[in-house]
Design a protein around this motif. Structure first.
Motif, PDB file in Angstrom:
ATOM      1  N   LYS A   1       0.843  -1.201   0.000  1.00  0.00           N
ATOM      2  CA  LYS A   1       0.000   0.000   0.000  1.00  0.00           C
ATOM      3  C   LYS A   1       0.876   1.249   0.000  1.00  0.00           C
ATOM      4  CE  LYS A   1      -3.437  -2.138   3.001  1.00  0.00           C
ATOM      5  NZ  LYS A   1      -4.234  -1.969   4.233  1.00  0.00           N
ATOM      6  N   PHE A   2       0.520   2.175  -0.871  1.00  0.00           N
ATOM      7  CA  PHE A   2       1.259   3.440  -0.922  1.00  0.00           C
ATOM      8  C   PHE A   2       0.283   4.589  -0.797  1.00  0.00           C
ATOM      9  CE2 PHE A   2       3.732   0.364  -3.383  1.00  0.00           C
ATOM     10  CZ  PHE A   2       4.943   0.445  -2.709  1.00  0.00           C
ATOM     11  N   PHE A   3       0.785   5.705  -0.248  1.00  0.00           N
ATOM     12  CA  PHE A   3      -0.044   6.906  -0.111  1.00  0.00           C
ATOM     13  C   PHE A   3       0.795   8.081  -0.592  1.00  0.00           C
ATOM     14  CE2 PHE A   3      -2.107  10.398   2.122  1.00  0.00           C
ATOM     15  CZ  PHE A   3      -3.449  10.098   1.895  1.00  0.00           C
ATOM     16  N   LEU A   4       0.369   8.673  -1.722  1.00  0.00           N
ATOM     17  CA  LEU A   4       1.166   9.750  -2.336  1.00  0.00           C
ATOM     18  C   LEU A   4       0.656  11.124  -1.914  1.00  0.00           C
ATOM     19  CD1 LEU A   4       1.685   8.485  -6.018  1.00  0.00           C
ATOM     20  CD2 LEU A   4       2.841   7.783  -3.940  1.00  0.00           C
ATOM     21  N   THR A   5       1.594  12.002  -1.576  1.00  0.00           N
ATOM     22  CA  THR A   5       1.230  13.378  -1.232  1.00  0.00           C
ATOM     23  C   THR A   5       2.159  14.335  -1.988  1.00  0.00           C
ATOM     24  OG1 THR A   5       2.784  13.533   0.605  1.00  0.00           O
ATOM     25  CG2 THR A   5       0.612  12.714   1.148  1.00  0.00           C
ATOM     26  N   ALA A   6       1.684  15.567  -2.166  1.00  0.00           N
ATOM     27  CA  ALA A   6       2.515  16.617  -2.789  1.00  0.00           C
ATOM     28  C   ALA A   6       1.812  17.946  -2.526  1.00  0.00           C
ATOM     29  CB  ALA A   6       2.664  16.388  -4.287  1.00  0.00           C
ATOM     30  N   ALA A   7       2.576  19.020  -2.623  1.00  0.00           N
ATOM     31  CA  ALA A   7       2.010  20.353  -2.392  1.00  0.00           C
ATOM     32  C   ALA A   7       0.925  20.643  -3.432  1.00  0.00           C
ATOM     33  CB  ALA A   7       3.114  21.390  -2.501  1.00  0.00           C
ATOM     34  N   PRO A   8      -0.187  21.286  -3.026  1.00  0.00           N
ATOM     35  CA  PRO A   8      -1.282  21.533  -3.970  1.00  0.00           C
ATOM     36  C   PRO A   8      -0.844  22.303  -5.215  1.00  0.00           C
ATOM     37  CG  PRO A   8      -1.917  22.200  -1.745  1.00  0.00           C
ATOM     38  CD  PRO A   8      -0.492  21.749  -1.672  1.00  0.00           C
ATOM     39  N   GLU A   9       0.070  23.274  -5.072  1.00  0.00           N
ATOM     40  CA  GLU A   9       0.493  24.086  -6.228  1.00  0.00           C
ATOM     41  C   GLU A   9       1.211  23.225  -7.262  1.00  0.00           C
ATOM     42  OE1 GLU A   9       0.792  24.941  -3.095  1.00  0.00           O
ATOM     43  OE2 GLU A   9      -0.563  26.691  -3.066  1.00  0.00           O
ATOM     44  N   ILE A  10       2.014  22.293  -6.780  1.00  0.00           N
ATOM     45  CA  ILE A  10       2.763  21.425  -7.699  1.00  0.00           C
ATOM     46  C   ILE A  10       1.795  20.486  -8.424  1.00  0.00           C
ATOM     47  CG2 ILE A  10       4.449  19.520  -7.753  1.00  0.00           C
ATOM     48  CD1 ILE A  10       6.064  21.123  -5.727  1.00  0.00           C
ATOM     49  N   ARG A  11       0.824  19.977  -7.682  1.00  0.00           N
ATOM     50  CA  ARG A  11      -0.161  19.077  -8.299  1.00  0.00           C
ATOM     51  C   ARG A  11      -0.988  19.831  -9.329  1.00  0.00           C
ATOM     52  NH1 ARG A  11      -3.740  17.380  -4.395  1.00  0.00           N
ATOM     53  NH2 ARG A  11      -2.890  18.490  -2.615  1.00  0.00           N
ATOM     54  N   ALA A  12      -1.366  21.074  -8.984  1.00  0.00           N
ATOM     55  CA  ALA A  12      -2.188  21.856  -9.913  1.00  0.00           C
ATOM     56  C   ALA A  12      -1.414  22.210 -11.182  1.00  0.00           C
ATOM     57  CB  ALA A  12      -2.690  23.118  -9.217  1.00  0.00           C
ATOM     58  N   GLN A  13      -0.112  22.450 -11.033  1.00  0.00           N
ATOM     59  CA  GLN A  13       0.713  22.749 -12.214  1.00  0.00           C
ATOM     60  C   GLN A  13       0.701  21.568 -13.185  1.00  0.00           C
ATOM     61  OE1 GLN A  13       4.642  23.635 -10.793  1.00  0.00           O
ATOM     62  NE2 GLN A  13       4.047  25.735 -10.295  1.00  0.00           N
ATOM     63  N   ARG A  14       0.890  20.375 -12.639  1.00  0.00           N
ATOM     64  CA  ARG A  14       0.886  19.157 -13.471  1.00  0.00           C
ATOM     65  C   ARG A  14      -0.456  18.985 -14.158  1.00  0.00           C
ATOM     66  NH1 ARG A  14       1.660  13.599 -11.293  1.00  0.00           N
ATOM     67  NH2 ARG A  14       0.266  13.661 -13.040  1.00  0.00           N
ATOM     68  N   ARG A  15      -1.524  19.124 -13.363  1.00  0.00           N
ATOM     69  CA  ARG A  15      -2.860  18.901 -13.916  1.00  0.00           C
ATOM     70  C   ARG A  15      -3.205  19.959 -14.967  1.00  0.00           C
ATOM     71  NH1 ARG A  15      -6.633  15.402 -12.373  1.00  0.00           N
ATOM     72  NH2 ARG A  15      -4.759  14.138 -12.354  1.00  0.00           N
ATOM     73  N   HIS A  16      -2.762  21.208 -14.716  1.00  0.00           N
ATOM     74  CA  HIS A  16      -3.024  22.298 -15.661  1.00  0.00           C
ATOM     75  C   HIS A  16      -2.365  21.979 -17.004  1.00  0.00           C
ATOM     76  CE1 HIS A  16      -2.389  26.658 -17.018  1.00  0.00           C
ATOM     77  NE2 HIS A  16      -3.650  26.369 -17.177  1.00  0.00           N
ATOM     78  N   LYS A  17      -1.129  21.523 -16.946  1.00  0.00           N
ATOM     79  CA  LYS A  17      -0.396  21.170 -18.168  1.00  0.00           C
ATOM     80  C   LYS A  17      -1.136  20.046 -18.919  1.00  0.00           C
ATOM     81  CE  LYS A  17       4.349  20.008 -19.483  1.00  0.00           C
ATOM     82  NZ  LYS A  17       4.508  18.555 -19.505  1.00  0.00           N
ATOM     83  N   GLU A  18      -1.539  19.021 -18.181  1.00  0.00           N
ATOM     84  CA  GLU A  18      -2.270  17.894 -18.801  1.00  0.00           C
ATOM     85  C   GLU A  18      -3.565  18.376 -19.452  1.00  0.00           C
ATOM     86  OE1 GLU A  18      -1.127  14.540 -15.444  1.00  0.00           O
ATOM     87  OE2 GLU A  18      -3.238  15.049 -15.713  1.00  0.00           O
ATOM     88  N   GLN A  19      -4.257  19.272 -18.749  1.00  0.00           N
ATOM     89  CA  GLN A  19      -5.547  19.778 -19.254  1.00  0.00           C
ATOM     90  C   GLN A  19      -5.326  20.552 -20.552  1.00  0.00           C
ATOM     91  OE1 GLN A  19      -8.100  18.388 -18.052  1.00  0.00           O
ATOM     92  NE2 GLN A  19      -9.027  19.564 -16.410  1.00  0.00           N
ATOM     93  N   LEU A  20      -4.290  21.385 -20.587  1.00  0.00           N
ATOM     94  CA  LEU A  20      -4.009  22.160 -21.800  1.00  0.00           C
ATOM     95  C   LEU A  20      -3.688  21.227 -22.960  1.00  0.00           C
ATOM     96  CD1 LEU A  20      -1.876  25.196 -20.509  1.00  0.00           C
ATOM     97  CD2 LEU A  20      -4.308  25.155 -21.096  1.00  0.00           C
ATOM     98  N   GLU A  21      -2.879  20.189 -22.659  1.00  0.00           N
ATOM     99  CA  GLU A  21      -2.522  19.222 -23.713  1.00  0.00           C
ATOM    100  C   GLU A  21      -3.758  18.505 -24.249  1.00  0.00           C
ATOM    101  OE1 GLU A  21       1.999  18.500 -22.055  1.00  0.00           O
ATOM    102  OE2 GLU A  21       0.515  16.893 -21.798  1.00  0.00           O
ATOM    103  N   ALA A  22      -4.744  18.326 -23.358  1.00  0.00           N
ATOM    104  CA  ALA A  22      -5.974  17.631 -23.788  1.00  0.00           C
ATOM    105  C   ALA A  22      -6.969  18.600 -24.427  1.00  0.00           C
ATOM    106  CB  ALA A  22      -6.609  16.934 -22.592  1.00  0.00           C
ATOM    107  N   GLY A  23      -6.566  19.878 -24.531  1.00  0.00           N
ATOM    108  CA  GLY A  23      -7.436  20.858 -25.191  1.00  0.00           C
ATOM    109  C   GLY A  23      -8.439  21.527 -24.260  1.00  0.00           C
TER     110      GLY A  23
END
Ligand code: CDP
Length: 224
Positions: free
Chosen positions: A143-165
């Protein structure tokens, strides 16, 4: 070699699915994206209520009609709802906005958890989500539990969203990530929480390869 269950839980956009897919590929295991299942039910609920507000009584009554399945393709894992490929639609912002409310409904969780347990029956699976190590497979070997700062996670997701249009602002993505974290952690039915025996990995400053290495070390120990 004995097959095991690997549960990867954590906050929104921590890279769980990327990591889970890579581990599954390496071990020749099946990958199951439980977030996609909550997204699929949310999408179905939105389609049912064209005015954009989900009618939960209607959605709960329709659950037996919602058939979700996954298929692998060169574009990655594809999510089908009643035979239609809805992989792109389930990532749209209108789904992001409702999915955590949908996922807080007990009947919806029971419906999906039952299917997830059946999918994992044969072991040899990597499943990612919010409650895999706590509720779906409390007996999972790894079992693993991943954490990261919200700003870093949002940056990744924002990039993915832009790539997906999907042209959403960074601020809007950050607000959604934070509000889903809050909703997921405070709901009554199986809230997002680290299982006592899960290994916590803070991924803010790690590359995907570094995260994989860390997880692989623990998996190898379990596999002997
Ligand atoms: O990819 P991301 O981390 O943004 O989210 P996801 O894994 O696609 O999950 C979308 C939403 O479904 C989460 O914010 C939770 O509200 C819900 N979810 C859940 O409640 N339990 C799970 N096992 C998986 C997802």
């Amino acid at each position: 070699m004995n097959k095991i269950i690997i549960a990867i839980d954590g906050y929104a956009a921590t890279g769980k699915s990327t990591i889970a897919k890579r581990i599954a590929k390496k071990l020749n295991y099946i990958y199951i994206d439980t977030g996609a299942m909550y997204r699929a039910v949310s999408y179905f609920g939105l389609q049912q209520s064209p005015e954009g507000k989900i009618n939960f009584t209607k959605l709960i009554a329709s659950l037996p009609e919602i058939k979700i399945h996954f298929e692998n393709s060169e574009k990655g894992l594809q999510t089908f709802i009643n035979g239609e490929n809805r992989s792109l639609q389930i990532r749209e912002s209108r789904v992001n906005e409702v999915v955590s409310v949908v996922a807080s409904v007990r009947e919806i969780r029971e419906f999906l958890v039952e299917q997830q347990r059946i999918m994992g029956n044969e072991k040899g699976i990597v499943m990612d989500g919010r409650d895999i190590g706590t509720v779906v497979f409390p007996e999972a070997e790894c079992k693993f539990f991943l954490t990261a700062a919200p700003e870093i996670r949002a940056q990744r997701r924002h990039k993915e969203q832009l790539e997906a249009g999907n042209n959403e602002s960074f601020e809007a993505v950050l607000a959604n990530v934070k509000s889903r974290d809050h909703q997921d952690s405070t709901r009554v039915t199986s809230p997002l929480t680290k299982a006592s025996d899960a290994i916590e990995v803070e991924v803010s400053h790690l590359t995907i390869e570094e995260v994989l290495q860390k997880l692989q070390y623990h998996i190898d120990k379990k596999l002997g």
